[in-house]
Design an enzyme around this catalytic site. Structure first.
Site, short mmCIF file in Angstrom:
data_model
loop_
_atom_site.label_atom_id
_atom_site.label_comp_id
_atom_site.label_asym_id
_atom_site.label_seq_id
_atom_site.Cartn_x
_atom_site.Cartn_y
_atom_site.Cartn_z
CG ASP A 11 43.13 37.94 34.02
OD1 ASP A 11 42.89 39.16 33.98
OD2 ASP A 11 42.32 37.07 33.63
CE LYS A 34 39.12 37.53 42.67
NZ LYS A 34 38.25 37.05 41.63
CG MET A 94 36.30 29.64 39.82
SD MET A 94 35.49 30.77 38.70
CE MET A 94 35.34 29.78 37.23
#
Ligand code: SAH
Length: 257
Positions: A35, A56, A168
């Site tokens: 990741d 990403k 987050m």
């Protein structure tokens, strides 16, 4: 041999915070699916493996979850030793639970290897004890980010008396501040915002609830960051407690004697 996938936590970033078991899994891996938030330095433990980046990159869209899962399944069914390497702990906001269930549903054995989650590492790196006798009797790990945009129970969080560790949260500081204030948390409650915890580029911004966004903006807070909210962040509380305990010690010794 049964097909097996290891779901491994790589910790918050400092490669020395890997567990010995994570190192063993990496050493034995044939395929490592890594990741975004994993420090590539940990790949020094698996020079033999094929490494596939599935996070990403540079703000691009993430690799679709279904694709990652099918890829793990395919490699495992082909008899390869697969390590799915995730930042922090695989089962703390890491989709580890989802992936384990899905793989097990497809007949694949799964072994989860804990990693040190960013919230715990960040607090420790900044000298914040997440629980402290007389100050905080617990810690709540939570995310401000929900799939369905539903609201957290701010009142319960504000009044629960535990230290809050938010993941987050950088893009949701306004909701966090508003929610906790409306839920009844004191505006002066101290907050630490910790960016890149445990990495050389770690930065820390100390603030308080009412000034959350303003201070984060002035500081230039960026993801990945965690927020620690609660009285344990107040240095004076920690210092006062240490003094109190030091004062207690001779008395305790006298009682014992
Ligand atoms: N499984 C991970 C969390 C993944 S969710 C863990 O256990 O740590 C991603 C969020 O984790 C980021 O948005 C940020 O809030 C937090 N995070 C991950 N690594 C971090 C780091 N090194 N410093 C601060 N926050 C981090």
């Amino acid at each position: 041999m049964n097909a097996k996938v290891w779901l491994v936590g790589a910790g918050p970033g400092d490669p020395e915070l890997l567990t010995l078991k994570a190192v063993r899994a990496l050493t034995e891996a044939q395929v490592v699916m890594i990741d975004d938030l994993v420090n590539p330095a940990v790949l020094a433990h698996c020079p033999q493996a094929r490494v596939i980046a599935v996070g990403k990159r540079g703000g691009c869209r993430s690799t679709p979850q279904a694709f990652i899962q099918r890829l793990m399944l395919r490699h495992a069914r082909q008899g390869r030793c697969v390590v799915r390497l995730k930042g922090g702990d695989p089962c703390i906001f890491g989709r580890g639970g989802e992936e384990a269930l899905w793989l097990q549903g497809h007949g694949i054995e799964v072994e989860v290897v804990n990693g040190i989650t960013a919230g715990l590492a960040g607090a420790t790196q900044c000298g914040i004890p997440l629980t402290l006798r007389g100050v905080s009797r617990g810690v709540t790990l939570l995310t401000a980010h929900t799939q369905d945009d539903s609201e957290l129970d701010w009142q319960a969080l504000a009044r629960g008396g535990t230290t809050l560790v938010l993941y987050m949260g950088v893009a949701r500081l306004e909701q966090i501040r508003q929610g906790l204030l409306e839920g009844g948390m004191a505006p002066g409650t101290p907050v630490a915002m910790i960016e890149n915890a445990s990495l050389p580029q770690q930065r820390e911004c100390r603030s308080h609830l009412a000034a959350l966004e303003a201070d984060a903006r002035a500081f230039g807070l960026r993801s990945p960051a965690i927020l620690v909210i609660g009285e344990v962040v107040r240095p004076s509380v920690v210092a006062a407690l240490c003094r109190e305990r030091a004062a207690e010690r001779p008395r305790q010794l006298m009682h014992q004697g």
